[in-house]
Design a protein around this motif. Structure first.
Motif, PDB file in Angstrom:
ATOM      1  N   ARG A  90      52.504  43.112  33.332  1.00 37.08           N
ATOM      2  CA  ARG A  90      52.702  42.719  31.941  1.00 37.08           C
ATOM      3  C   ARG A  90      52.136  41.307  31.752  1.00 37.08           C
ATOM      4  NH1 ARG A  90      58.347  41.099  28.980  1.00 37.08           N
ATOM      5  NH2 ARG A  90      58.240  39.603  30.694  1.00 37.08           N
ATOM      6  N   LEU A 133      48.500  42.789  30.738  1.00 36.41           N
ATOM      7  CA  LEU A 133      48.602  42.770  29.279  1.00 36.41           C
ATOM      8  C   LEU A 133      48.379  41.363  28.748  1.00 36.41           C
ATOM      9  CD1 LEU A 133      51.579  45.205  28.594  1.00 36.41           C
ATOM     10  CD2 LEU A 133      49.126  45.661  28.481  1.00 36.41           C
ATOM     11  N   GLU A 154      44.158  44.745  26.182  1.00 37.08           N
ATOM     12  CA  GLU A 154      44.972  45.850  25.682  1.00 37.08           C
ATOM     13  C   GLU A 154      46.288  45.332  25.110  1.00 37.08           C
ATOM     14  OE1 GLU A 154      43.768  48.884  25.582  1.00 37.08           O
ATOM     15  OE2 GLU A 154      41.940  48.269  26.623  1.00 37.08           O
ATOM     16  N   GLY A 155      46.787  45.989  24.052  1.00 36.65           N
ATOM     17  CA  GLY A 155      48.102  45.662  23.522  1.00 36.65           C
ATOM     18  C   GLY A 155      48.063  44.572  22.474  1.00 36.65           C
ATOM     19  N   ALA A 156      49.246  44.295  21.907  1.00 37.81           N
ATOM     20  CA  ALA A 156      49.345  43.365  20.782  1.00 37.81           C
ATOM     21  C   ALA A 156      49.209  41.909  21.191  1.00 37.81           C
ATOM     22  CB  ALA A 156      50.689  43.578  20.078  1.00 37.81           C
ATOM     23  N   ALA A 177      47.181  40.446  23.753  1.00 38.84           N
ATOM     24  CA  ALA A 177      46.135  40.415  24.779  1.00 38.84           C
ATOM     25  C   ALA A 177      45.510  39.024  24.828  1.00 38.84           C
ATOM     26  CB  ALA A 177      45.089  41.481  24.491  1.00 38.84           C
TER      27      ALA A 177
END
Length: 327
Positions: free
Chosen positions: A137, A159, A182-184, A186
């Protein structure tokens, strides 16, 4: 206790596998696996408390937390391979977590598939150097910590690369932080509510956002200084809230889709883009260097790096911001 690299300690799926207490323990060369499965247990492959322990060259896998250190000082965690894995509840635990720890070094560990690769909470004078973190993460995470040094770490394809929050007197030097897309969230580096910070000689490349900053520094009398970094190939180089008052000078900022993005109508008046008369090397600089001294003869202007909506907002607020640029 020193093993030959083939000794296996299996926890049978219950609780922490190895617990180290007291002082001056050396634990080296073991494979540690199969801790308790329940998230509420907070079981670890290796759980440590006390002073001057050395945990060296172990393989820790199929566990909840990899190595958890609490209430101790002067320890060394070095050259371990830690892969918590995906079988423990909704997500794995941290690769290395440290709570209320002082004067501890975390060196050359290889961590993958963790919640946070290395997590510091309420620590003082911890050195995190030469580690590799991927597939987690947050690669590096600091909360409520003082005088932490993050040096020469390779943080890739998590992430988020390095999340530094509610901490003070941090050093971020020589790290390579890349491929967070990737993801909100990043971000290569996220800074929030930080006191003093020195960030030098880092390579922050190929992230969605290279650096995000909010409420840094928390005290106007302190400094958060970025120098000699490469911030390149990101979708956004620096995303800055109006509460960010960084000093950004002597960096190479290039080949980002947007070099600087204000998250609001304007950047903070406390932002500084030069130090001792020298600015940054901007890939989007369109000036000239007639005297060939390596310094642009006209200021670099951020309007070339803004998208259309932000440019209109800046124009509505007044003159464009001019910055000293280098070529």
């Amino acid at each position: 206790v020193v093993a030959d690299g083939e000794a296996v300690i299996d926890g049978g799926g219950f609780g922490s596998v190895v617990t180290i207490t007291g002082s001056d323990v050396l634990f080296e060369g073991f494979t540690v696996r199969n801790s308790g499965r329940q998230v509420t247990e907070e079981a670890a492959g290796i759980r440590i408390s006390g002073d001057r322990h050395r945990v060296v060259s172990n393989s820790v896998h199929d566990v909840y937390f990899g190595i958890h250190v609490s209430s101790g000082s002067d320890g060394v965690i070095e050259n371990n391979r830690i892969v918590p894995g995906q079988r423990h509840g909704a997500r794995p635990g941290h690769g290395i977590s440290a709570w209320h720890v002082r004067n501890t070094r975390m060196l050359r560990n290889r961590i993958a598939d963790a919640r946070d690769g290395i997590y510091l909470s309420f620590t003082e004078h911890v050195v995190v150097a030469g580690n590799t973190v991927t597939g987690s993460r947050y690669g590096l995470h600091s909360m409520y910590s003082q005088n932490a040094r993050f040096e020469n770490n390779e943080v890739t394809a998590n992430l988020l690369g390095a999340a530094l929050m509610m901490s003070d007197r941090l050093e971020l030097r020589g790290n390579r932080i890349r491929d967070h897309r990737e993801g909100a969230a990043a971000y290569g580096v996220l800074l929030k509510d930080i006191g003093g910070l020195v960030a030098e000689d880092n390579t922050i490349v190929a992230n969605r956002v290279g650096i995000y900053a909010e409420s840094v520094p928390t005290d106007p009398s302190r400094e958060a200084v970025f120098s000699r970094n490469v911030i390149a190939g990101n979708e956004v180089g620096l995303a800055l809230q109006s509460t960010a008052a960084l000093t950004v000078a002597g960096n190479r900022i290039a080949e980002n889709l947007t070099d600087v993005r204000p998250l609001g109508r304007q950047l903070s008046a406390g932002m500084r883009w030069t130090r001792d008369g020298r600015g940054n090397s901007w890939g989007q600089y369109r000036g000239y260097d007639a005297d060939r001294d390596g310094i642009g003869d006209v200021p670099h202007r951020l309007d070339a790096a803004m998208d259309a909506a932000l440019l209109l907002a800046a124009l509505a607020g007044g003159a464009l911001l001019g910055l000293a640029g280098t070529v």
